[in-house]
Design a protein around this motif. Sequence first.
Motif, PDB file in Angstrom:
ATOM      1  N   ALA A  90       0.811  -1.218   0.000  1.00 61.08           N
ATOM      2  CA  ALA A  90       0.000   0.000   0.000  1.00 61.08           C
ATOM      3  C   ALA A  90       0.843   1.265   0.000  1.00 61.08           C
ATOM      4  O   ALA A  90       0.602   2.191  -0.768  1.00 61.08           O
ATOM      5  CB  ALA A  90      -0.938  -0.009   1.202  1.00 61.08           C
ATOM      6  N   GLY A  91       1.844   1.263   0.872  1.00 61.73           N
ATOM      7  CA  GLY A  91       2.670   2.463   0.973  1.00 61.73           C
ATOM      8  C   GLY A  91       3.429   2.735  -0.311  1.00 61.73           C
ATOM      9  O   GLY A  91       3.504   3.861  -0.797  1.00 61.73           O
ATOM     10  N   ARG A 116       1.666   4.469  -3.382  1.00 61.26           N
ATOM     11  CA  ARG A 116       1.533   5.922  -3.444  1.00 61.26           C
ATOM     12  C   ARG A 116       2.751   6.566  -4.070  1.00 61.26           C
ATOM     13  O   ARG A 116       2.665   7.606  -4.708  1.00 61.26           O
ATOM     14  CB  ARG A 116       1.319   6.481  -2.034  1.00 61.26           C
ATOM     15  CG  ARG A 116      -0.088   6.204  -1.498  1.00 61.26           C
ATOM     16  CD  ARG A 116      -0.304   6.956  -0.183  1.00 61.26           C
ATOM     17  NE  ARG A 116       0.339   6.292   0.950  1.00 61.26           N
ATOM     18  CZ  ARG A 116      -0.222   5.290   1.606  1.00 61.26           C
ATOM     19  NH1 ARG A 116      -1.410   4.842   1.271  1.00 61.26           N
ATOM     20  NH2 ARG A 116       0.411   4.731   2.621  1.00 61.26           N
ATOM     21  N   ASN A 117       3.911   5.978  -3.835  1.00 58.25           N
ATOM     22  CA  ASN A 117       5.134   6.614  -4.337  1.00 58.25           C
ATOM     23  C   ASN A 117       5.866   5.750  -5.356  1.00 58.25           C
ATOM     24  O   ASN A 117       7.079   5.667  -5.353  1.00 58.25           O
ATOM     25  CB  ASN A 117       6.094   6.872  -3.164  1.00 58.25           C
ATOM     26  CG  ASN A 117       5.420   7.640  -2.066  1.00 58.25           C
ATOM     27  OD1 ASN A 117       4.821   8.674  -2.318  1.00 58.25           O
ATOM     28  ND2 ASN A 117       5.494   7.136  -0.862  1.00 58.25           N
ATOM     29  N   ILE A 152       9.723  -3.209  -0.849  1.00 59.40           N
ATOM     30  CA  ILE A 152       8.646  -3.055   0.131  1.00 59.40           C
ATOM     31  C   ILE A 152       8.866  -3.943   1.354  1.00 59.40           C
ATOM     32  O   ILE A 152       7.937  -4.307   2.061  1.00 59.40           O
ATOM     33  CB  ILE A 152       7.259  -3.355  -0.484  1.00 59.40           C
ATOM     34  CG1 ILE A 152       7.243  -4.754  -1.111  1.00 59.40           C
ATOM     35  CG2 ILE A 152       6.905  -2.306  -1.510  1.00 59.40           C
ATOM     36  CD1 ILE A 152       5.841  -5.158  -1.558  1.00 59.40           C
ATOM     37  N   ALA A 169       7.797  -3.015   5.478  1.00 58.94           N
ATOM     38  CA  ALA A 169       6.901  -1.873   5.250  1.00 58.94           C
ATOM     39  C   ALA A 169       6.119  -1.571   6.521  1.00 58.94           C
ATOM     40  O   ALA A 169       5.791  -2.471   7.300  1.00 58.94           O
ATOM     41  CB  ALA A 169       5.953  -2.205   4.097  1.00 58.94           C
ATOM     42  N   GLY A 214       2.856  -0.432   8.902  1.00 57.35           N
ATOM     43  CA  GLY A 214       1.455  -0.841   8.875  1.00 57.35           C
ATOM     44  C   GLY A 214       1.271  -2.025   9.790  1.00 57.35           C
ATOM     45  O   GLY A 214       2.099  -2.923   9.844  1.00 57.35           O
ATOM     46  N   THR A 237       0.711  -5.490   7.936  1.00 60.63           N
ATOM     47  CA  THR A 237       1.586  -5.911   6.842  1.00 60.63           C
ATOM     48  C   THR A 237       2.458  -7.084   7.250  1.00 60.63           C
ATOM     49  O   THR A 237       2.845  -7.237   8.404  1.00 60.63           O
ATOM     50  CB  THR A 237       2.536  -4.779   6.393  1.00 60.63           C
ATOM     51  OG1 THR A 237       3.410  -4.482   7.507  1.00 60.63           O
ATOM     52  CG2 THR A 237       1.812  -3.564   5.970  1.00 60.63           C
TER      53      THR A 237
END
Lengths: 341, 283, 325
Positions: free
Chosen positions: A256-257, A260-261, A270, A273, A275, A278
């Motif tokens: 998810a993170g 965005r980028n 990742i 990560a 969260g 996660t």
Amino acid sequence: MKTSYLIAAMLAVFTAGPSQAATQITAAGATFPYPMYSKWFNEYHTLHPDIQINYQSIGSGAGIKQVTEGTVDFGASDGPMTDQQIAEYRAKRGAGILHFPTVLGADVPTYNIPGVQAELNFTPQALAGIFLGKITKWNDPEITEHNPGVKLPANDIVVVHRSDGSGTTYVWVDYLSKISPEWKSRVGVGTSVNWPVGLGGKGNEGVSGQVRQVPNSIGYVELIYAVQNHMLYGKVRNADGKFMKADLNSITAAAAGAVRNMPDDFRVSITNAPGSATYPICSFTWLLIPDQIKDPAKKKAITDFLHWMMTKGQDMTAALSYGRLPHPVVAKELKAIADIH
Amino acid sequence: MPNLWQRRKVVNVAMLSLTAVFTVATIGILLFILGYLFWNGARSLNWNFFTKLPVPVGETGGGMANAIVGSAKVLALATLIGVPIGFLGGVYLSEFGGKSFSSVVRYMTDLLNGVPSIVIGIFAYALIVLRMKHFSAFAGGFALGIMMIPIALRSTEEFLHSVPVALREGAMALGASKSQAILTVVIPAAVRGIVSGIMLDLARVAGETAPLLFTALSNQFWSPGWNHPVATLPVFIFTYAISPYPDWHQQAWAAGFVLLTLVLVVNVIARLFLSKGFSHAPR
Amino acid sequence: MAATTALHRGARAGAPSASRRTGLASHWLYALTFLSAAGVILITCLIFLQLYWNSALARQKFGWHFLVTEVWDPVNSVFGALPFLFGTVVTSAFALFLAVPIGVGAAVFLAELAPRKTSNLLTFLIELLAAVPSVIFGLLGIFVLIPILQQFVVPALKSVLGFLPIFEGAFYGVSLFSAGIVLAIMIVPFIISVSREVLLAVPRDLREASLGLGATMWETTWKVVIPFAKRGILGSIFLALARALGETMAVTMVIGNTPHVQASLLAPGYSIAAVIANEFTEATGDLYLSALIELGLVLFVLTIVINGAARLLILATTGKGERHA
């Protein structure tokens, strides 16, 4: 009489194969997504009988190397190519190489401890310690502390790692480097590293094979290998402090993170990560596609496949415990297909 | 002296029995291998194995049809590449060769015979795969063909050499030129031995895996023509054996059984073929 | 007369003149066969040169240290051949340790004791063992040998000889020990086959003289026949050694693929052929590939030397060329 039979037999052997109209594409690389790819390419061939994509799972390192040498039409790797490798590609092939994420997967710690049927909890320190060779017994406090109620024997831990250049390794050591400064300085990150301890297995297949055969062993494999072979695998504590098991939800959460980028070339790590839901040892896996494909039939076949893979193909991922690509990533990728000339 | 004599007799019997034990052990191992492969492999054989292509990883019901044909293809290529060179070289050594040149050729042949198969694989990769920019049946056949040369050459030389001088002189007396004599009299007289030698040669390279890893790679599908990677039995055995899937293990046994049976059958036929024609074997 | 002598092997006084004498038709056959023979020389030299050239990068960077460096680190581009040389030599030596007594012993039985027909049949069967492909030995190694070693042999070994450093440490199945045993099984037929031939070539009178003086059969064999044939037997051992050094598949399936030097035979190891098989297709970076090729060069040179020695020794005893098993 006999020679004519012989000649007829030889002709039959030599000409056995697909008809002239078929396009056969050779691809090689990662074993991490191999169960998914073998299903995809098989399915795609059923849908398009004139296209055969022959994928050989010989390891991410080999995928990078052979696509750089031009001996395969495209490669696959879970360790993205480094800038140096991309430059080497450009120097050797005179063009660029593109990364296309295909699925999300996870490295899980799978183990075979006689008498232990429970799911173990592993802290990052435990994993780093085991693979550094500092934690040598299964009943080490770092492991037992987080597994109350599990009787762990005082047996020596047998570490199993990859003997070949591997993206699965890359993901694993990328994670270890992030959570263990000692690992980062002593061993580092790469598709092939100088392992402090352990036996080598060839491919995810080899590592799972070894762990199954050797008592008291622990290895890292892609989730589906542990699942398909009914092997036990442990939970790992994520950056937020929760012990998570690798599954579709925890894998998707990890991306998810990054979504965005997402950089334009799709090369992103990742692991570890943030969260709470996660799983910390996840990764995208990429197809390495040259940005210039001279043969028009091959180019069409590859670009068509990429389209299919990003759309219909994604529906097949869940059955094999791979995470599907997040929608924003797919949208970006579909546009990137145009970069292939 | 009786004690010493007794001791010597005991030692004699003991050591000679030991040699018998060693012989039985060695034969026993062969029989065990055959038996185990037969038991494990034959029961894993099914119709799918011979007719189906491999199915996606983790699924069952696949087969090795393409590997069987692929092996045949690669071996046919190897024979086409290696046998002519070996055969003709052997003819040269036996019929034409000058002393020093011949010894150089023989030395080089023995050297080539001793080159580890993995090194031949590296050679074929650098020479063919990198140049042609793909893995191919041709590269695989080339690698195995090179491996066939030494034995084909030595076999040919030895059998031609053993053709009696009387035959040669008879041909010459009838007015044949040298090449006529060689082609029409000498070679046909030795053909039995030469063919058996080639069969043994073929059986030897049929089981080679290492050179194929970097040359023929492998293929999930049928391989069209020469220029594509091709599935072969030995590579499939290797890949499937080290995997964790029981279904693949079964297939590996089946393939091992098929491969071993073929290799041994060719060996037995070749040697029987040979022993019928000559009083000494090509050893 | 001139024509017949030209066909005798002995009269090799300049092949060109022989073909001139026997006519133009011989030319094309001569040329074709000559080219093939020359081709063999060419191919062999080309293999060596390829290895030599392509390993230049690694040779220049590491020099002779390559042979004694224990590190194999693709990440930091430090490469040393020691773990692989160690593994190759140790497994081969262990294989010889097992195979030589068994091989020579069986050869003695087949040459001295067994009736000729039985001997031929048994030798035939043993030579079939030599025909079994390497990958099948690997297959049996993984699924049959290693479990047997794990359950029965190694625990027994450790209980008796466990104090020795070579049997120290845990046994995971894949190891130098397992690789050595598989290699021993693979090379024993070569030793038997060649040694038997060599022993058969020893003149009858020697045996009879010894027996006539009152020696037992074993004493005759051990003190008279074998010493007489020792060069040939040694040659067979060298031949088997060369074969063991280059063996790839069976070894890589049971050795453990671990590039470390350890005192214990029970530990996993690595061999030159195995590391090339595993890492060749993926060696990214020219130095990495060059180092692997240098390993190939080392192996090539090693097998040349040993094969050469084997050839000389066997030639000396039987008067024939190298055995083809």
